[in-house]
Design an enzyme around this catalytic site. Structure first.
Site, PDB file in Angstrom:
ATOM      1  CG  ASN A 102      11.945  35.419  52.634  1.00  0.00           C
ATOM      2  OD1 ASN A 102      12.988  35.928  52.265  1.00  0.00           O
ATOM      3  ND2 ASN A 102      11.031  34.968  51.790  1.00  0.00           N
ATOM      4  CG  HIS A 135       7.196  29.039  47.738  1.00  0.00           C
ATOM      5  ND1 HIS A 135       6.197  29.734  48.380  1.00  0.00           N
ATOM      6  CD2 HIS A 135       8.363  29.615  48.128  1.00  0.00           C
ATOM      7  CE1 HIS A 135       6.736  30.685  49.136  1.00  0.00           C
ATOM      8  NE2 HIS A 135       8.054  30.626  48.992  1.00  0.00           N
ATOM      9  CE  LYS A 139       7.731  27.174  51.452  1.00  0.00           C
ATOM     10  NZ  LYS A 139       8.862  26.905  52.353  1.00  0.00           N
TER      11      LYS A 139
END
Length: 250
Positions: A102, A135, A139
């Site tokens: 991230n 998410h 994803k």
């Protein structure tokens, strides 16, 4: 700086816009239908390639970029069982690679908070952790790379927690990670420490892809002058200790 983009979906297009706003040049854009452009002079001219694709294509993308002598910054998750191969290449001077689960500066501050809370909880066995990550429906991998990084932070900071799983269990030494895929959620991560009398919760909720994209471009700016295997921890140390760089991000 000259940047090549590998992957031109929503994240790739956001990175492109932010890179241009910061004065960089996009010299090559590689997507699903033009992989032959890895062998082009335009791609080879890049100082850094930024890669956001899929778990099944990422590793091959790295190899093709390295073959052209181009440094790579990547945020693709779900492939890291082959990370040691890339570390070996970097140690031999055959590649320069930066990867993080991230790129968001806020998430990396959240990582530090998560580790600190986990250390505090070592001496309070009445509290047990659980995690949830949410998410967008596009994803593919789960749990998210960010969730795995958070889990590893908990395990590394708390002697009572030895492993994580996505399966339901009452094992005291195991952290359970739940995942949800819904709508266009950029990314939400929730860590709870639960006891019989109360629950302590920390949460990071991304509002858009902007934070991830800005972090990727900032990483590329740093990687252009570096070599070897590079980590977000090193970049965060640089950001925190460099007021001029911090001003550019803020």
């Amino acid at each position: 700086m000259k940047i090549a983009l590998i992957g031109h979906g929503k994240m790739g297009r956001t990175i492109e816009r932010i890179a241009l706003e910061r004065g960089h040049e996009i010299v090559s854009i590689i997507d699903v239908d033009n992989h032959d452009d890895f062998d082009s002079d335009a791609f080879r001219s890049a100082d850094v390639a930024i890669e956001f694709t899929t778990p099944g294509t990422a590793f091959d993308n790295y190899m093709r970029a390295f073959a052209q002598g181009v440094k790579v910054v990547s945020g693709t998750t779900g492939w890291i069982d082959r990370m040691d191969e890339i570390k070996e290449m970097c140690s031999r001077g055959e590649a320069t690679f930066f990867w993080t689960s991230n790129f968001s500066i806020g998430v990396n501050l959240f990582f530090a908070l998560n580790r600190y809370l986990s250390r505090l909880m070592t001496n309070f066995p009445q509290y047990h952790p659980r995690m949830e990550e949410i998410h967008h429906i596009h994803k593919l991998d789960h749990p998210s790379g960010t969730a795995i990084s958070l889990a590893n932070g908990i395990i590394g900071s708390n002697s009572r927690i030895g492993q994580w799983t996505e399966e339901k269990t009452d094992e005291a030494s195991t952290l359970v990670i739940d995942h949800r895929r819904e709508g266009e959620v950029p990314g939400t991560h929730i860590v709870e420490w639960d006891s019989e009398v109360d629950t302590i919760t920390i949460e990071h909720r991304a509002k858009s892809r902007e934070g991830f994209a800005l972090g990727a471009v900032v990483a590329a700016e740093w990687v252009a002058g570096q070599s070897g295997f590079l980590t977000m921890d090193r970049l965060m140390e640089r950001i925190i200790g460099d007021e001029k760089l911090l001003d550019k991000i803020n």
